[in-house]
Design a protein around this motif. Structure first.
Motif, PDB file in Angstrom:
ATOM      1  N   ASN A  91      41.861  38.411  47.582  1.00 31.73           N
ATOM      2  CA  ASN A  91      42.878  38.761  46.326  1.00 31.73           C
ATOM      3  C   ASN A  91      43.034  36.588  46.802  1.00 31.73           C
ATOM      4  OD1 ASN A  91      44.686  37.208  48.287  1.00 31.73           O
ATOM      5  ND2 ASN A  91      45.149  38.978  48.722  1.00 31.73           N
ATOM      6  N   THR A 110      41.556  36.643  39.778  1.00 27.30           N
ATOM      7  CA  THR A 110      41.393  36.817  40.875  1.00 27.30           C
ATOM      8  C   THR A 110      41.599  34.464  40.966  1.00 27.30           C
ATOM      9  OG1 THR A 110      39.440  37.533  41.365  1.00 27.30           O
ATOM     10  CG2 THR A 110      41.673  38.979  41.749  1.00 27.30           C
ATOM     11  N   ASP A 116      40.825  41.453  53.361  1.00 24.49           N
ATOM     12  CA  ASP A 116      40.455  41.071  51.819  1.00 24.49           C
ATOM     13  C   ASP A 116      40.601  40.186  51.566  1.00 24.49           C
ATOM     14  OD1 ASP A 116      41.557  42.545  50.094  1.00 24.49           O
ATOM     15  OD2 ASP A 116      43.331  42.046  50.640  1.00 24.49           O
ATOM     16  N   SER A 122      36.175  38.668  45.192  1.00 28.27           N
ATOM     17  CA  SER A 122      36.603  40.288  45.481  1.00 28.27           C
ATOM     18  C   SER A 122      36.456  41.249  46.503  1.00 28.27           C
ATOM     19  CB  SER A 122      38.073  40.302  44.748  1.00 28.27           C
ATOM     20  OG  SER A 122      38.935  39.048  44.368  1.00 28.27           O
TER      21      SER A 122
END
Length: 172
Positions: free
Chosen positions: A45, A93, A43, A6
């Protein structure tokens, strides 16, 4: 070796070991003509980390190829079998991937910073990971020894599987 992070891809690529990784899946930006970050490109995640584990498993590393990553593929035709995966996570995560890899026959390790073991002990207690270790990467420390033992175990397991498959083939 793969990285699912992340964090920022550029930081990981700037490390001295980045050339050792087949692929790095991490957060990225689009840059404008002036070289300024103008929009998130990727992104990463907990949800898409799981997708990246399947991409590695199936050998579909191109993040724009959603057709092949979601297609059914027999286990014996996959690039990296789950039972050959070792997932090392250092944050929340990573928990879904650690559990996925563990439940699929692989191995998962949760890392913690010195003095924060209590934060990852529930993962071990609830069988979401196989092991927990302090994030101490030095040679001959607990994590290093565990990794060497795990890699040796996987090598022996794979030799035994090949032997068993050869014996089964002789019977047919």
């Amino acid at each position: 070796h793969y990285v699912l992070s992340s964090g920022l891809r550029e930081i990981i690529e700037g490390s001295g070991v980045s050339h050792e990784f087949k692929e790095i899946y991490a957060c990225e930006f689009f840059y404008n003509e002036e070289g300024l970050a103008s929009w998130p490109k990727l992104d990463v995640n907990f949800t898409n980390k799981t997708q990246f584990v399947y991409r590695i498993n199936k050998g579909v590393l191109d993040i724009s190829n959603n057709v092949d990553v979601n297609a059914s593929k027999p286990e014996n035709e996959r690039r990296v079998y789950f039972n050959n995966m070792i997932y090392i996570g250092d944050g929340l995560t990573d928990v879904p991937c650690m559990k996925l890899v563990k439940l699929s026959g692989g191995h998962s390790i949760a890392l913690y910073q010195q003095g924060q073991k209590d934060k990852v002990q529930p993962l071990l207690k609830h069988e979401r990971v196989d092991w927990i270790f302090e994030a101490d990467y030095r040679k001959d420390e607990a994590l290093d020894k565990a990794m060497h033992n795990l890699i040796n175990k996987l090598a022996v397991d794979n030799q035994l599987i090949r032997l068993s498959n050869a014996q089964k083939a002789e019977i047919k």
